[in-house]
Scaffold this active site. Sequence first.
Site, PDB file in Angstrom:
ATOM      1  N   ALA A   2      21.971 -31.590  18.595  1.00  0.00           N
ATOM      2  CA  ALA A   2      23.257 -32.151  19.035  1.00  0.00           C
ATOM      3  C   ALA A   2      24.322 -31.069  19.269  1.00  0.00           C
ATOM      4  O   ALA A   2      25.158 -31.201  20.163  1.00  0.00           O
ATOM      5  CB  ALA A   2      23.757 -33.191  18.040  1.00  0.00           C
ATOM      6  N   GLU A  47      12.493 -33.413   8.495  1.00  0.00           N
ATOM      7  CA  GLU A  47      12.362 -32.508   9.659  1.00  0.00           C
ATOM      8  C   GLU A  47      11.549 -31.275   9.300  1.00  0.00           C
ATOM      9  O   GLU A  47      11.712 -30.774   8.186  1.00  0.00           O
ATOM     10  CB  GLU A  47      13.754 -32.075  10.131  1.00  0.00           C
ATOM     11  CG  GLU A  47      14.513 -33.216  10.751  1.00  0.00           C
ATOM     12  CD  GLU A  47      15.950 -32.831  11.125  1.00  0.00           C
ATOM     13  OE1 GLU A  47      16.263 -31.629  11.191  1.00  0.00           O
ATOM     14  OE2 GLU A  47      16.735 -33.755  11.324  1.00  0.00           O
ATOM     15  N   HIS A  71      16.849 -32.251  16.759  1.00  0.00           N
ATOM     16  CA  HIS A  71      18.063 -31.778  16.065  1.00  0.00           C
ATOM     17  C   HIS A  71      18.815 -30.731  16.908  1.00  0.00           C
ATOM     18  O   HIS A  71      18.956 -29.573  16.503  1.00  0.00           O
ATOM     19  CB  HIS A  71      17.714 -31.202  14.680  1.00  0.00           C
ATOM     20  CG  HIS A  71      18.873 -31.207  13.733  1.00  0.00           C
ATOM     21  ND1 HIS A  71      18.749 -31.374  12.379  1.00  0.00           N
ATOM     22  CD2 HIS A  71      20.213 -31.067  13.955  1.00  0.00           C
ATOM     23  CE1 HIS A  71      19.942 -31.315  11.807  1.00  0.00           C
ATOM     24  NE2 HIS A  71      20.848 -31.130  12.752  1.00  0.00           N
ATOM     25  N   GLY A  90      35.063 -39.202  10.638  1.00  0.00           N
ATOM     26  CA  GLY A  90      35.639 -37.860  10.532  1.00  0.00           C
ATOM     27  C   GLY A  90      35.834 -37.311  11.938  1.00  0.00           C
ATOM     28  O   GLY A  90      35.949 -38.063  12.906  1.00  0.00           O
ATOM     29  N   ARG A  91      35.805 -35.989  12.014  1.00  0.00           N
ATOM     30  CA  ARG A  91      36.071 -35.346  13.317  1.00  0.00           C
ATOM     31  C   ARG A  91      35.110 -35.813  14.402  1.00  0.00           C
ATOM     32  O   ARG A  91      35.523 -36.178  15.506  1.00  0.00           O
ATOM     33  CB  ARG A  91      35.951 -33.821  13.167  1.00  0.00           C
ATOM     34  CG  ARG A  91      37.105 -33.173  12.471  1.00  0.00           C
ATOM     35  CD  ARG A  91      36.792 -31.715  12.198  1.00  0.00           C
ATOM     36  NE  ARG A  91      35.789 -31.628  11.162  1.00  0.00           N
ATOM     37  CZ  ARG A  91      36.024 -31.195   9.921  1.00  0.00           C
ATOM     38  NH1 ARG A  91      37.208 -30.761   9.589  1.00  0.00           N
ATOM     39  NH2 ARG A  91      35.058 -31.183   9.019  1.00  0.00           N
ATOM     40  N   ILE A  92      33.807 -35.806  14.078  1.00  0.00           N
ATOM     41  CA  ILE A  92      32.822 -36.127  15.123  1.00  0.00           C
ATOM     42  C   ILE A  92      32.863 -37.620  15.451  1.00  0.00           C
ATOM     43  O   ILE A  92      32.860 -38.007  16.631  1.00  0.00           O
ATOM     44  CB  ILE A  92      31.405 -35.670  14.702  1.00  0.00           C
ATOM     45  CG1 ILE A  92      31.388 -34.150  14.515  1.00  0.00           C
ATOM     46  CG2 ILE A  92      30.368 -36.092  15.740  1.00  0.00           C
ATOM     47  CD1 ILE A  92      30.105 -33.583  13.909  1.00  0.00           C
ATOM     48  N   SER A 125      23.588 -37.471  12.687  1.00  0.00           N
ATOM     49  CA  SER A 125      24.199 -36.957  11.451  1.00  0.00           C
ATOM     50  C   SER A 125      23.119 -36.253  10.622  1.00  0.00           C
ATOM     51  O   SER A 125      22.842 -35.070  10.861  1.00  0.00           O
ATOM     52  CB  SER A 125      24.884 -38.084  10.678  1.00  0.00           C
ATOM     53  OG  SER A 125      23.969 -39.096  10.284  1.00  0.00           O
ATOM     54  N   ARG A 126      22.501 -36.959   9.707  1.00  0.00           N
ATOM     55  CA  ARG A 126      21.382 -36.417   8.941  1.00  0.00           C
ATOM     56  C   ARG A 126      20.316 -37.501   8.835  1.00  0.00           C
ATOM     57  O   ARG A 126      20.638 -38.678   8.617  1.00  0.00           O
ATOM     58  CB  ARG A 126      21.825 -35.990   7.536  1.00  0.00           C
ATOM     59  CG  ARG A 126      22.584 -34.666   7.504  1.00  0.00           C
ATOM     60  CD  ARG A 126      21.701 -33.481   7.887  1.00  0.00           C
ATOM     61  NE  ARG A 126      22.397 -32.210   7.792  1.00  0.00           N
ATOM     62  CZ  ARG A 126      22.991 -31.607   8.825  1.00  0.00           C
ATOM     63  NH1 ARG A 126      22.965 -32.154  10.025  1.00  0.00           N
ATOM     64  NH2 ARG A 126      23.577 -30.436   8.661  1.00  0.00           N
TER      65      ARG A 126
HETATM   66  C1  GLV Z   1      23.987 -29.552  12.413  1.00  0.00           C
HETATM   67  O1  GLV Z   1      23.207 -30.364  12.079  1.00  0.00           O
HETATM   68  C2  GLV Z   1      25.182 -29.259  11.703  1.00  0.00           C
HETATM   69  O2  GLV Z   1      25.380 -29.778  10.596  1.00  0.00           O
HETATM   70  O3  GLV Z   1      25.984 -28.480  12.223  1.00  0.00           O
END
Ligand code: GLV
Length: 319
Positions: free
Chosen positions: A287, A267, A285, A155-157, A237-238
């Site tokens: 990013a 988390e 977490h 996707g975008r990221i 991501s997650r």
């Molecule tokens: C951060 O984890 C987000 O989903 O923006």
Amino acid sequence: MTKKILIANELPDEARMIVPSDYQVDYNPSDVPMSKADFVARLADRDGLICHIISTVDDDVIAAAPGLEVIANVAVGFNNIDVPAARRRGIVVTNTPDVLTETTADFAWALLMAAARRIVEADQYARSGQWSAWKWNLLWGADVHGKTLGVIGFGRIGRAVARRAQGFGMRVLYYDTTPADLPTERDVHASRVDFDTLLRDSDFVTLHTLLSPETRHLINETALREMKRTAILVNASRGPVVDEAALVRALTESWIAGAGLDVFEDEPKIHPGLLPLKNVVLAPHIASASRDTRLAMATLAVRNCIAVLGGKPPITPVP
Ligand code: GLV
């Protein structure tokens, strides 16, 4: 009628200032999640909710707020919200895509580089007083340039991460259930491959997928055993996309060489097996945590909430 909103946790002044002055705002300036009882009580008479990923907006919480029209998450991911339950009740759910894409991609690269070139170990060594002389074989790491980057979730990221790989002369493979169009593939010089090929051929595997039942534990023991023994895994991501117990074994028993992790299964707990390992770089977490981006996320969430409560379409509804 006066609109009533709950801002469930800390949000910058700049974003809160956009809320129209005739709105009634219940603001919880803390960064600690509310107890479920408090959350339900404070949300009960609200028209709008602005929340972070630390708020669990499940079916019970949603059911307890009969007038709720919008849930504006200050994040691109939205696995903290029961979106089907919200939709069943006609509630709009929004997230904050786009504004965090480049910052998150930068950070995935920071983790990749840190893990490959052992930056955290180097920093600790340099500070420790152990450095008495230049050493030929000190802290050898892995090259990044010219290697193969495997992007899971294009996707975008994922695409922004792939674009950066061009500067390192890398070959880019990606795995996604939906193919990108040809111009996009050409733009970032990426080729779509199946999951197993990506795992087998990549020197770096970076995760940029949403968390869903299909992606939970996508990176499990089988996947980790398929990766190169020299490979490095990056996860921004997650957490639950990776089976953390399997990852601990992979890093301990050298099925793979290293990892850079910004997210974790439970988390803020981190699997205790990860903590003593030198071949993993850990981050809490963060990013998307640049000043500009966090402000842009907060502002977009507020604008989404106001749009819906003003009878307009949301700017960035969750897909
Ligand atoms: C951060 O984890 C987000 O989903 O923006």
